[in-house]
Design a protein around this motif. Sequence first.
Motif, PDB file in Angstrom:
ATOM      1  N   GLU A  55       0.830  -1.212   0.000  1.00  0.00           N
ATOM      2  CA  GLU A  55       0.000   0.000   0.000  1.00  0.00           C
ATOM      3  C   GLU A  55       0.858   1.254   0.000  1.00  0.00           C
ATOM      4  O   GLU A  55       0.495   2.273  -0.599  1.00  0.00           O
ATOM      5  N   LEU A  56       1.988   1.200   0.688  1.00  0.00           N
ATOM      6  CA  LEU A  56       2.908   2.344   0.703  1.00  0.00           C
ATOM      7  C   LEU A  56       3.702   2.440  -0.587  1.00  0.00           C
ATOM      8  O   LEU A  56       4.079   3.538  -1.020  1.00  0.00           O
ATOM      9  N   TYR A  57       3.977   1.293  -1.199  1.00  0.00           N
ATOM     10  CA  TYR A  57       4.809   1.244  -2.397  1.00  0.00           C
ATOM     11  C   TYR A  57       4.097   0.407  -3.464  1.00  0.00           C
ATOM     12  O   TYR A  57       4.476  -0.736  -3.735  1.00  0.00           O
ATOM     13  N   PRO A  58       3.046   0.942  -4.089  1.00  0.00           N
ATOM     14  CA  PRO A  58       2.251   0.162  -5.054  1.00  0.00           C
ATOM     15  C   PRO A  58       3.018  -0.097  -6.352  1.00  0.00           C
ATOM     16  O   PRO A  58       3.831   0.721  -6.787  1.00  0.00           O
ATOM     17  N   VAL A  59       2.743  -1.249  -6.947  1.00  0.00           N
ATOM     18  CA  VAL A  59       3.357  -1.610  -8.223  1.00  0.00           C
ATOM     19  C   VAL A  59       2.487  -1.087  -9.358  1.00  0.00           C
ATOM     20  O   VAL A  59       1.251  -1.046  -9.249  1.00  0.00           O
ATOM     21  N   HIS A  60       3.105  -0.666 -10.458  1.00  0.00           N
ATOM     22  CA  HIS A  60       2.396  -0.178 -11.639  1.00  0.00           C
ATOM     23  C   HIS A  60       2.774  -1.066 -12.822  1.00  0.00           C
ATOM     24  O   HIS A  60       3.937  -1.119 -13.215  1.00  0.00           O
ATOM     25  N   TRP A  61       1.764  -1.752 -13.368  1.00  0.00           N
ATOM     26  CA  TRP A  61       1.988  -2.667 -14.481  1.00  0.00           C
ATOM     27  C   TRP A  61       1.584  -2.020 -15.806  1.00  0.00           C
ATOM     28  O   TRP A  61       0.713  -1.153 -15.856  1.00  0.00           O
ATOM     29  N   SER A  62       2.217  -2.492 -16.873  1.00  0.00           N
ATOM     30  CA  SER A  62       1.767  -2.167 -18.227  1.00  0.00           C
ATOM     31  C   SER A  62       1.789  -3.465 -19.036  1.00  0.00           C
ATOM     32  O   SER A  62       2.021  -4.543 -18.488  1.00  0.00           O
TER      33      SER A  62
END
Length: 349
Positions: A55-62
Amino acid sequence: MNYILFDPPNIERFYPFSLTRPLGEMRIFGGTIKQNWEKILGTKISYLTATHLSELYPVHWSDENILICSSCIPDIKNLKKYSIHSGKSELNEIQKKWIELQIESHLIYKDLIDILFNIQKNDFFLREKSTINCFKNSFLNDEDGPIVIEEDVTIMEGVMIKGPVHICKGSVIKMGAKIYGPTLIGPYCKIGGEVSNSIFLGYSNKAHEGFLGHSIIGEWCNIGAGTSNSNLKNNYDTVKIWDYESKKFLDSMKQFLGLYMGDHSKCAINTSFNTGTIIGINCNIFGTGFPRNYIPSFSWGGPSGYKEYNIDKAIETAKIVMKRRNIEMSAEYEKMLRKVFNMTVSFRS
């Protein structure tokens, strides 16, 4: 292309620091591991990290992603050697490939301090808005490596610094301090006394006399006046150190090892730490004599004994400490600390 830093499956070997942050938030010369990768790649990076940190360091996918081992030093050659090209649905395959990669990984916990400084050029660099009081009475020697002083740093009278040393934004170096490189002082720290071969991750104080050597200090820590650590055994033997992964003391094969202190931990005045001491997060250490070589997270006490640090009181104190630097503890951060409290129960028992 979308870049993601992912933590290794055996992240326990980087405790206590990786209990409260992804491994990419560890500091190296020039910034965090993540910040250095972002400089190389020219783009923002997200984290694939432990569940309690997501939650503090969310992952961003593409649709297309390059996943980089967070345990290798930022370098374009390492990107080619230690990265994985994948789509969004290939996590199991990523884990399998990581098992092969980790054997060659550049970042080894026991050698952390030795390898965090990849220095080739000697230089003294002072950012605007930083001040060196009475410059002619301070001594800065960059013959063995650069001295980098970021903005809003204050160097008080009589300070002696021998590079390579990196002092991050907003830190204060107190009068008469002696700092030997390689040393990295994260943002908004207060440093006094003698410091050698050490890393402060940020927002921590060692403002008074005492020696700190071959050590790593997390965020929001406070080291009492007169506190010192040993970084060399009397018999010059290699140092045994607590290993979170195997849950026992192992030979580090290193002759010099000091104090590893997790986030939000504090010690009283004149505390003396043995060679190779590891302290978890949110510990409060006091009393006469040498504390144990390993103190679990959320411990309260000293050589005469320890008890569990009440989680509500620990968070209350942490909020006060953070507020002093004008930082409000977020609900996500508090939730993370409570999860870490539950994760570390077995170590305390």
